[in-house]
Design a protein around this motif. Structure first.
Motif, mmCIF file in Angstrom:
data_model
loop_
_atom_site.group_PDB
_atom_site.id
_atom_site.type_symbol
_atom_site.label_atom_id
_atom_site.label_comp_id
_atom_site.label_asym_id
_atom_site.label_seq_id
_atom_site.Cartn_x
_atom_site.Cartn_y
_atom_site.Cartn_z
ATOM 1 N N LEU A 76 0.806 -1.230 0.000
ATOM 2 C CA LEU A 76 0.000 0.000 0.000
ATOM 3 C C LEU A 76 0.833 1.271 0.000
ATOM 4 N N PHE A 77 1.919 1.273 0.773
ATOM 5 C CA PHE A 77 2.679 2.492 0.992
ATOM 6 C C PHE A 77 3.937 2.529 0.139
ATOM 7 N N GLU A 78 4.318 3.740 -0.233
ATOM 8 C CA GLU A 78 5.601 3.978 -0.891
ATOM 9 C C GLU A 78 6.384 4.900 0.037
ATOM 10 N N ARG A 79 7.666 4.634 0.196
ATOM 11 C CA ARG A 79 8.466 5.408 1.142
ATOM 12 C C ARG A 79 9.270 6.479 0.431
ATOM 13 N N SER A 80 9.336 7.650 1.051
ATOM 14 C CA SER A 80 10.157 8.753 0.573
ATOM 15 C C SER A 80 10.833 9.361 1.798
ATOM 16 N N GLY A 81 12.031 8.857 2.125
ATOM 17 C CA GLY A 81 12.709 9.297 3.347
ATOM 18 C C GLY A 81 11.928 8.826 4.553
ATOM 19 N N ARG A 82 11.524 9.759 5.414
ATOM 20 C CA ARG A 82 10.723 9.399 6.589
ATOM 21 C C ARG A 82 9.224 9.457 6.300
ATOM 22 N N ASP A 83 8.842 10.015 5.141
ATOM 23 C CA ASP A 83 7.429 10.113 4.777
ATOM 24 C C ASP A 83 6.994 8.866 4.031
ATOM 25 N N ILE A 84 5.705 8.550 4.159
ATOM 26 C CA ILE A 84 5.136 7.477 3.354
ATOM 27 C C ILE A 84 4.014 8.054 2.504
ATOM 28 N N LEU A 85 3.861 7.496 1.315
ATOM 29 C CA LEU A 85 2.859 7.977 0.368
ATOM 30 C C LEU A 85 1.798 6.906 0.174
ATOM 31 N N LEU A 86 0.547 7.354 0.052
ATOM 32 C CA LEU A 86 -0.573 6.443 -0.142
ATOM 33 C C LEU A 86 -1.512 7.027 -1.175
ATOM 34 N N GLU A 87 -1.988 6.207 -2.099
ATOM 35 C CA GLU A 87 -2.999 6.619 -3.071
ATOM 36 C C GLU A 87 -4.362 6.237 -2.498
ATOM 37 N N ALA A 88 -5.277 7.193 -2.405
ATOM 38 C CA ALA A 88 -6.636 6.915 -1.942
ATOM 39 C C ALA A 88 -7.599 7.223 -3.079
ATOM 40 N N LYS A 89 -8.565 6.341 -3.299
ATOM 41 C CA LYS A 89 -9.522 6.511 -4.391
ATOM 42 C C LYS A 89 -10.865 6.938 -3.832
ATOM 43 N N ILE A 90 -11.422 7.983 -4.451
ATOM 44 C CA ILE A 90 -12.778 8.419 -4.099
ATOM 45 C C ILE A 90 -13.568 8.572 -5.393
ATOM 46 N N ARG A 91 -14.872 8.578 -5.247
ATOM 47 C CA ARG A 91 -15.734 8.709 -6.427
ATOM 48 C C ARG A 91 -15.938 10.181 -6.755
ATOM 49 N N ILE A 92 -16.389 10.436 -7.965
ATOM 50 C CA ILE A 92 -16.494 11.803 -8.477
ATOM 51 C C ILE A 92 -17.427 12.662 -7.617
ATOM 52 N N HIS A 93 -18.548 12.108 -7.169
ATOM 53 C CA HIS A 93 -19.473 12.907 -6.352
ATOM 54 C C HIS A 93 -18.877 13.209 -4.969
ATOM 55 N N GLU A 94 -18.032 12.293 -4.448
ATOM 56 C CA GLU A 94 -17.386 12.545 -3.163
ATOM 57 C C GLU A 94 -16.362 13.671 -3.292
ATOM 58 N N ALA A 95 -15.671 13.734 -4.429
ATOM 59 C CA ALA A 95 -14.713 14.819 -4.658
ATOM 60 C C ALA A 95 -15.442 16.153 -4.768
ATOM 61 N N ALA A 96 -16.581 16.159 -5.420
ATOM 62 C CA ALA A 96 -17.334 17.407 -5.609
ATOM 63 C C ALA A 96 -18.016 17.869 -4.328
ATOM 64 N N LEU A 97 -18.596 16.948 -3.574
ATOM 65 C CA LEU A 97 -19.392 17.324 -2.399
ATOM 66 C C LEU A 97 -18.613 17.256 -1.084
#
Length: 184
Positions: A76-97
């Motif tokens: 799930l995670f990608e590491r960049s130094g001490r930070d970790i990165l995560l891709e989260a998916k949401i639906r179009i209406h959730e992004a708008a509202l």
């Protein structure tokens, strides 16, 4: 003058060497060690384990063992130094509202508030939810990048609703969708 090839300059010769060491005074053995790996260690780091290397010649002290660390990637995670990165998916209406989503972290799941009008690629920071510093100087952050899911197939009702929404947007003065881009 040169070193004696038989005694190697020691001044004495072993006439009946043992079968285990053949007169060298050392026997090769393999053994397992438990090595403590500190939290936050990065790929390609090395750890020094004092006194666990090869035995010195002619009764000399033992050397050191160096352990090279290879960190496995996480699904799930990608590491960049001490930070970790995560891709989260949401639906179009959730992004708008706007919405709240549950996001995995290294310590468990947390709720993340996604504000209305969130654009694809937006990044949200979860302070202190990253990888601890190997020397104990704090913890990195978790960065959550939002990926907005666009439906690949639409029902006739969904298509009709989106077309109506598009007509409302065209008349609002906010801009128009032309040639695959939003124009103001």
């Amino acid at each position: 003058r040169r070193t004696c090839p038989r005694c190697q300059g020691e001044g004495k010769q072993i006439t009946k060497p043992c079968h285990a060491c053949h007169g060298s005074g050392r026997v090769r053995k393999t053994r397992k060690l438990n090595v403590k790996i500190p939290a936050g260690i990065d790929d390609s780091s090395q750890l020094k384990v004092s006194g666990e290397g090869e035995t010195g010649e002619r009764g000399g002290s033992r050397g050191n063992l160096y352990v090279y660390v290879s960190v496995k990637s996480h699904p799930l995670f990608e590491r960049s130094g001490r930070d970790i990165l995560l891709e989260a998916k949401i639906r179009i209406h959730e992004a708008a509202l706007g919405t709240q989503i549950e996001v995995p972290t290294l310590d468990g799941k947390v709720r993340l508030k996604i504000p209305a009008a969130t654009q694809p690629g937006s990044v949200f920071r979860l302070k202190g939810k990253g990888v601890p510093d190997v020397h104990g100087y704090g913890t990195g952050d978790e960065l959550v990048r939002i990926n907005v899911l666009i439906p690949e197939k639409l029902s006739s009702e969904e298509r009709k609703l989106l077309e109506e929404f598009g007509k409302l947007e065209d008349g609002s003065g906010q801009g128009k969708w032309l040639f695959g881009r939003w124009h103001r």
